[in-house]
Design a protein around this motif. Structure first.
Motif, PDB file in Angstrom:
ATOM      1  N   ALA A 131       5.335   7.495   5.394  1.00 25.76           N
ATOM      2  CA  ALA A 131       4.961   7.033   6.733  1.00 25.76           C
ATOM      3  C   ALA A 131       4.704   5.544   6.748  1.00 25.76           C
ATOM      4  CB  ALA A 131       3.719   7.790   7.212  1.00 25.76           C
ATOM      5  N   LEU A 132       4.008   5.043   5.718  1.00 23.05           N
ATOM      6  CA  LEU A 132       3.723   3.616   5.649  1.00 23.05           C
ATOM      7  C   LEU A 132       4.997   2.808   5.496  1.00 23.05           C
ATOM      8  CD1 LEU A 132       0.553   3.616   3.366  1.00 23.05           C
ATOM      9  CD2 LEU A 132       0.662   3.079   5.796  1.00 23.05           C
ATOM     10  N   SER A 133       5.928   3.315   4.708  1.00 25.24           N
ATOM     11  CA  SER A 133       7.190   2.594   4.508  1.00 25.24           C
ATOM     12  C   SER A 133       7.974   2.505   5.806  1.00 25.24           C
ATOM     13  CB  SER A 133       8.027   3.288   3.428  1.00 25.24           C
ATOM     14  OG  SER A 133       7.374   3.229   2.186  1.00 25.24           O
ATOM     15  N   ARG A 134       8.010   3.620   6.561  1.00 20.97           N
ATOM     16  CA  ARG A 134       8.714   3.587   7.845  1.00 20.97           C
ATOM     17  C   ARG A 134       8.063   2.582   8.793  1.00 20.97           C
ATOM     18  NH1 ARG A 134       8.691   9.225   7.037  1.00 20.97           N
ATOM     19  NH2 ARG A 134       6.903   9.445   8.415  1.00 20.97           N
ATOM     20  N   ALA A 135       6.727   2.561   8.794  1.00 23.34           N
ATOM     21  CA  ALA A 135       6.013   1.642   9.692  1.00 23.34           C
ATOM     22  C   ALA A 135       6.229   0.200   9.282  1.00 23.34           C
ATOM     23  CB  ALA A 135       4.520   1.974   9.698  1.00 23.34           C
ATOM     24  N   ALA A 136       6.164  -0.065   7.997  1.00 27.74           N
ATOM     25  CA  ALA A 136       6.248  -1.438   7.522  1.00 27.74           C
ATOM     26  C   ALA A 136       7.606  -2.054   7.759  1.00 27.74           C
ATOM     27  CB  ALA A 136       5.927  -1.487   6.027  1.00 27.74           C
ATOM     28  N   THR A 137       8.654  -1.241   7.723  1.00 26.84           N
ATOM     29  CA  THR A 137      10.003  -1.777   7.896  1.00 26.84           C
ATOM     30  C   THR A 137      10.503  -1.602   9.322  1.00 26.84           C
ATOM     31  OG1 THR A 137      10.894   0.336   7.109  1.00 26.84           O
ATOM     32  CG2 THR A 137      10.629  -1.417   5.488  1.00 26.84           C
ATOM     33  N   GLY A 138       9.599  -1.165  10.219  1.00 22.29           N
ATOM     34  CA  GLY A 138       9.986  -1.052  11.624  1.00 22.29           C
ATOM     35  C   GLY A 138      10.773   0.188  11.946  1.00 22.29           C
ATOM     36  N   ARG A 139      10.763   1.219  11.065  1.00 20.35           N
ATOM     37  CA  ARG A 139      11.531   2.433  11.298  1.00 20.35           C
ATOM     38  C   ARG A 139      10.595   3.606  11.629  1.00 20.35           C
ATOM     39  NH1 ARG A 139      14.015   0.552   6.585  1.00 20.35           N
ATOM     40  NH2 ARG A 139      13.113   2.235   5.358  1.00 20.35           N
ATOM     41  N   SER A 140       9.546   3.319  12.382  1.00 17.94           N
ATOM     42  CA  SER A 140       8.570   4.352  12.711  1.00 17.94           C
ATOM     43  C   SER A 140       9.190   5.424  13.595  1.00 17.94           C
ATOM     44  CB  SER A 140       7.368   3.726  13.433  1.00 17.94           C
ATOM     45  OG  SER A 140       6.739   2.798  12.605  1.00 17.94           O
TER      46      SER A 140
ATOM     47  N   ILE B 142      -6.576  10.219   6.525  1.00 13.11           N
ATOM     48  CA  ILE B 142      -5.279  10.870   6.709  1.00 13.11           C
ATOM     49  C   ILE B 142      -5.212  12.097   5.812  1.00 13.11           C
ATOM     50  CG2 ILE B 142      -2.793  10.580   6.559  1.00 13.11           C
ATOM     51  CD1 ILE B 142      -3.152   7.692   7.100  1.00 13.11           C
ATOM     52  N   PRO B 143      -5.277  13.288   6.349  1.00 13.98           N
ATOM     53  CA  PRO B 143      -5.304  14.511   5.554  1.00 13.98           C
ATOM     54  C   PRO B 143      -3.918  14.948   5.108  1.00 13.98           C
ATOM     55  CG  PRO B 143      -5.466  15.067   7.866  1.00 13.98           C
ATOM     56  CD  PRO B 143      -5.411  13.557   7.783  1.00 13.98           C
ATOM     57  N   THR B 144      -3.157  14.061   4.493  1.00 11.21           N
ATOM     58  CA  THR B 144      -1.833  14.379   3.955  1.00 11.21           C
ATOM     59  C   THR B 144      -1.789  13.916   2.526  1.00 11.21           C
ATOM     60  OG1 THR B 144      -0.921  12.275   4.677  1.00 11.21           O
ATOM     61  CG2 THR B 144      -0.759  14.102   6.229  1.00 11.21           C
ATOM     62  N   SER B 145      -0.742  14.318   1.816  1.00 14.55           N
ATOM     63  CA  SER B 145      -0.606  13.900   0.426  1.00 14.55           C
ATOM     64  C   SER B 145      -0.229  12.433   0.373  1.00 14.55           C
ATOM     65  CB  SER B 145       0.473  14.729  -0.277  1.00 14.55           C
ATOM     66  OG  SER B 145       1.760  14.331   0.184  1.00 14.55           O
ATOM     67  N   PRO B 146      -0.541  11.745  -0.738  1.00 14.27           N
ATOM     68  CA  PRO B 146      -0.162  10.341  -0.864  1.00 14.27           C
ATOM     69  C   PRO B 146       1.344  10.115  -0.727  1.00 14.27           C
ATOM     70  CG  PRO B 146      -1.817  10.902  -2.496  1.00 14.27           C
ATOM     71  CD  PRO B 146      -1.397  12.179  -1.848  1.00 14.27           C
ATOM     72  N   ALA B 147       2.150  11.066  -1.182  1.00 14.10           N
ATOM     73  CA  ALA B 147       3.597  10.898  -1.074  1.00 14.10           C
ATOM     74  C   ALA B 147       4.029  10.876   0.390  1.00 14.10           C
ATOM     75  CB  ALA B 147       4.312  12.023  -1.820  1.00 14.10           C
ATOM     76  N   GLU B 148       3.486  11.805   1.198  1.00  9.94           N
ATOM     77  CA  GLU B 148       3.808  11.813   2.625  1.00  9.94           C
ATOM     78  C   GLU B 148       3.306  10.556   3.310  1.00  9.94           C
ATOM     79  OE1 GLU B 148       1.768  15.383   3.497  1.00  9.94           O
ATOM     80  OE2 GLU B 148       3.585  16.616   3.492  1.00  9.94           O
ATOM     81  N   LYS B 149       2.112  10.135   2.902  1.00  7.16           N
ATOM     82  CA  LYS B 149       1.537   8.924   3.481  1.00  7.16           C
ATOM     83  C   LYS B 149       2.371   7.700   3.136  1.00  7.16           C
ATOM     84  CE  LYS B 149      -2.797   8.670   2.885  1.00  7.16           C
ATOM     85  NZ  LYS B 149      -2.478   9.439   1.691  1.00  7.16           N
ATOM     86  N   ALA B 150       2.862   7.643   1.908  1.00  4.56           N
ATOM     87  CA  ALA B 150       3.689   6.510   1.483  1.00  4.56           C
ATOM     88  C   ALA B 150       4.950   6.428   2.324  1.00  4.56           C
ATOM     89  CB  ALA B 150       4.042   6.646   0.008  1.00  4.56           C
TER      90      ALA B 150
ATOM     91  N   VAL C 214       0.833  -1.201   0.000  1.00  7.64           N
ATOM     92  CA  VAL C 214       0.000   0.000   0.000  1.00  7.64           C
ATOM     93  C   VAL C 214       0.868   1.251   0.000  1.00  7.64           C
ATOM     94  CG1 VAL C 214      -1.633   1.356   1.365  1.00  7.64           C
ATOM     95  CG2 VAL C 214      -2.017  -1.086   1.034  1.00  7.64           C
ATOM     96  N   GLY C 215       1.928   1.226   0.794  1.00 14.49           N
ATOM     97  CA  GLY C 215       2.820   2.376   0.851  1.00 14.49           C
ATOM     98  C   GLY C 215       3.494   2.661  -0.476  1.00 14.49           C
ATOM     99  N   GLU C 216       3.834   1.617  -1.221  1.00 17.01           N
ATOM    100  CA  GLU C 216       4.497   1.787  -2.510  1.00 17.01           C
ATOM    101  C   GLU C 216       3.534   2.293  -3.576  1.00 17.01           C
ATOM    102  OE1 GLU C 216       7.951   1.726  -4.859  1.00 17.01           O
ATOM    103  OE2 GLU C 216       7.708   1.379  -2.705  1.00 17.01           O
ATOM    104  N   LEU C 217       2.256   1.891  -3.472  1.00 14.25           N
ATOM    105  CA  LEU C 217       1.284   2.257  -4.500  1.00 14.25           C
ATOM    106  C   LEU C 217       0.603   3.602  -4.221  1.00 14.25           C
ATOM    107  CD1 LEU C 217      -0.477  -1.191  -5.090  1.00 14.25           C
ATOM    108  CD2 LEU C 217       1.318  -0.136  -6.465  1.00 14.25           C
ATOM    109  N   ALA C 218       0.597   4.063  -2.971  1.00 12.99           N
ATOM    110  CA  ALA C 218      -0.130   5.271  -2.599  1.00 12.99           C
ATOM    111  C   ALA C 218       0.230   6.501  -3.431  1.00 12.99           C
ATOM    112  CB  ALA C 218       0.076   5.565  -1.107  1.00 12.99           C
ATOM    113  N   PRO C 219       1.497   6.725  -3.805  1.00 17.66           N
ATOM    114  CA  PRO C 219       1.814   7.917  -4.607  1.00 17.66           C
ATOM    115  C   PRO C 219       1.114   7.969  -5.956  1.00 17.66           C
ATOM    116  CG  PRO C 219       3.806   7.035  -3.607  1.00 17.66           C
ATOM    117  CD  PRO C 219       2.723   6.027  -3.362  1.00 17.66           C
ATOM    118  N   LEU C 220       0.613   6.843  -6.446  1.00 23.53           N
ATOM    119  CA  LEU C 220      -0.095   6.856  -7.726  1.00 23.53           C
ATOM    120  C   LEU C 220      -1.350   7.710  -7.660  1.00 23.53           C
ATOM    121  CD1 LEU C 220       0.092   3.092  -8.823  1.00 23.53           C
ATOM    122  CD2 LEU C 220       1.546   4.984  -9.548  1.00 23.53           C
TER     123      LEU C 220
END
Length: 488
Positions: free
Chosen positions: A279-288, A269-277, A52-58
């Motif tokens: 955040a999701l990437s940091r969470a998914a890889t344990g770097r929150s 989430i009232p942020t842009s998809p790029a910012e959201k992506a 989801v994090g990788e696709l969100a910027p689309l």
């Protein structure tokens, strides 16, 4: 007419034994994504979140219809590469995987890509249809005519998927491009809904709900009433006139493992998809980041190393038990199947299914016979070569006797100087009511035999004409695809 989307995303842990939600969902003005982490593997929640994090910027991409499909394929390949990299860097993530369905709006069209057994449905006017095809072992059996669609829902291996996102280079999705019309409603769902709620009920919900939010809430409610034992995630989107009275949605929504731990709730989430992506990437890889508002996975990363080791051992035992139980159920089911085929040039009764899993044979000769395949007409020889299914052992024995009678008939004709012929005789009777096979009529000429094929051992011959009959023939033996993992 310009179109837009009005959407809602919902997710719930379900009533099963899972302690975390491995589904992830994203709904935005131009993008819908649903990913179901593979429950039979470690870190399914991580896999779905990363996808989801990788696709969100689309969601921010402005693309033409010609660019949409290549863009989706590129993004999914990139997401798959991210899975590979994450597993190499962290052995705890080894073996993770996820299904994926993604829809990208481009003008008045929707580009779609999907892989796995999560499903997408479309309601347009009076027509309700499933617009994805499961990549699963059971779906392959249905396609081959070995089982019916009704049997597929109760098959012991219905959770075995043949194609998902696992970081492997051959994880290729199916893609399509369709025109979107105002009033269309789309539903993306994980199998926590489709495995427990019938398509007719889903259709009724989509038809009667006044808004996508109401439809999404109702889907979760009905799934829980049906005692779904899996995570259940749904995304409902309605096509509206961009300039009409029905206001489109504008705020992206993220649910499930990709959002904060909010079981059964939707987080906008009232942020842009790029910012959201990011955040999701940091969470998914344990770097929150330590910020309270940053996204985190359902799994608690603060547990001690000792607790992690214990949980891994328990998980390994549970996974082994599930795989062992599923394997035994499939083996037990196969041992109740019978078919007739050739063995060293003679007709024989086989027990099992006429497929192989690599070097593993799923059938063996149950009862040999003295009927030579070469003594049968050529069209019947072809039927034997392709295997003739039977309801049970008695039915298989009856088919062998029918083939024996056909061989004797050919011998008698040959003794009088009359060739038996390859297509002058209908195939041996073997009408089967087994819903797991498809019936097909073997080639035959209008000539009618004077000696019928007995349907049971000991049937008396007669000179009354016998009409051509049908014989059920499954596809030739084929190598079953590798069963990459057990789906959620």
């Amino acid at each position: 007419m310009a179109i837009a989307l009005r959407y809602a995303a919902r997710s719930d842990l379900g009533l099963g034994p899972k302690s975390r939600n491995e589904d992830s969902g994203y709904a935005g003005p131009n993008l819908l994504v649903l990913a179901d982490g593979m429950g039979g593997h470690a870190a399914g929640d991580v896999a779905s979140s990363m996808i989801v994090g990788e696709l969100a910027p689309l969601d921010e991409e402005d693309v033409t219809a010609d660019q949409a499909i290549p863009l989706l394929e590129e993004a999914l390949h990139s997401a798959n590469a991210r899975l590979t990299k994450a597993m190499r860097e962290n052995s705890d993530l080894s073996g993770m995987g996820s299904t994926t369905i993604v829809m990208l709006r481009t003008g008045n069209k929707l580009a779609m890509a999907h892989i796995g057994d999560s499903r997408a449905f479309m309601l347009r006017g009076d027509t309700f249809s499933q617009i994805t095809k499961d990549h699963s072992f059971v779906q392959q059996l249905v396609d081959e005519g070995r089982i019916s669609k009704e049997d597929a829902g109760h098959h012991p291996q219905r959770s075995v998927v043949t194609r998902v996102m696992t970081g492997q280079p051959d994880d290729e999705p199916d893609t399509s491009l369709r025109e979107a019309k105002v009033g269309d409603r789309f539903l993306l769902c994980s199998d926590g809904l489709s495995d427990f709620v019938g398509a007719d009920v889903i259709e009724e919900i989509l038809r009667e709900a006044k808004t996508p939010a109401e439809a999404a809430d109702r889907c979760i409610e009905v799934a829980l009433k049906a005692s779904t034992r899996d995570n259940v995630t749904v995304i409902v989107a309605e096509v509206v006139d961009a300039d009409g009275d029905d206001l489109p949605s504008t705020v992206p929504q993220v649910v499930g493992a990709a959002g904060k731990r909010m079981r059964g709730q939707t987080r906008a989430i009232p942020t842009s998809p790029a910012e959201k992506a990011a955040a999701l990437s940091r969470a998914a890889t344990g770097r929150s980041e330590p910020d309270e508002d940053s996204l985190e996975l359902a799994e608690d990363r603060s547990r001690s190393r000792r607790a992690k080791i214990i949980l891994r051992l328990v998980a390994a035992v549970v996974i082994a038990a599930i795989l062992g139980g599923g394997g035994y159920a499939a083996w037990a089911w196969s041992q109740k199947q019978y078919f007739v085929a050739a063995d060293d040039g003679r007709v024989a009764i086989y027990r099992g299914v006429s497929q192989d899993l690599g070097p593993i044979h799923l059938s063996h000769v149950q009862t040999p016979s003295d009927v030579l395949v070469t003594e049968l007409p050529s069209d019947v020889q072809g039927a034997v070569a392709n295997t003739i299914p039977a309801r049970d052992l008695t039915d298989a024995q009856a088919k062998v006797e029918a083939l024996r009678a056909e061989a004797v008939r050919c011998q008698r004709l040959a003794a009088t100087g009359i060739p038996c012929g390859g297509t002058s005789t209908p195939a041996p009777t073997g009408t089967s009511t087994d819903s797991s096979t498809e019936s097909s009529t073997l080639p035959s000429s209008p000539v009618t035999p004077t000696t019928p094929l007995p349907s049971t051992p000991g049937a008396k011959p007669t000179t009354a004409p016998t009409p051509a009959v049908k014989i059920t023939t499954p596809p030739p033996r084929a190598l079953a695809p590798a069963m990459r993992g057990v789906g959620a």
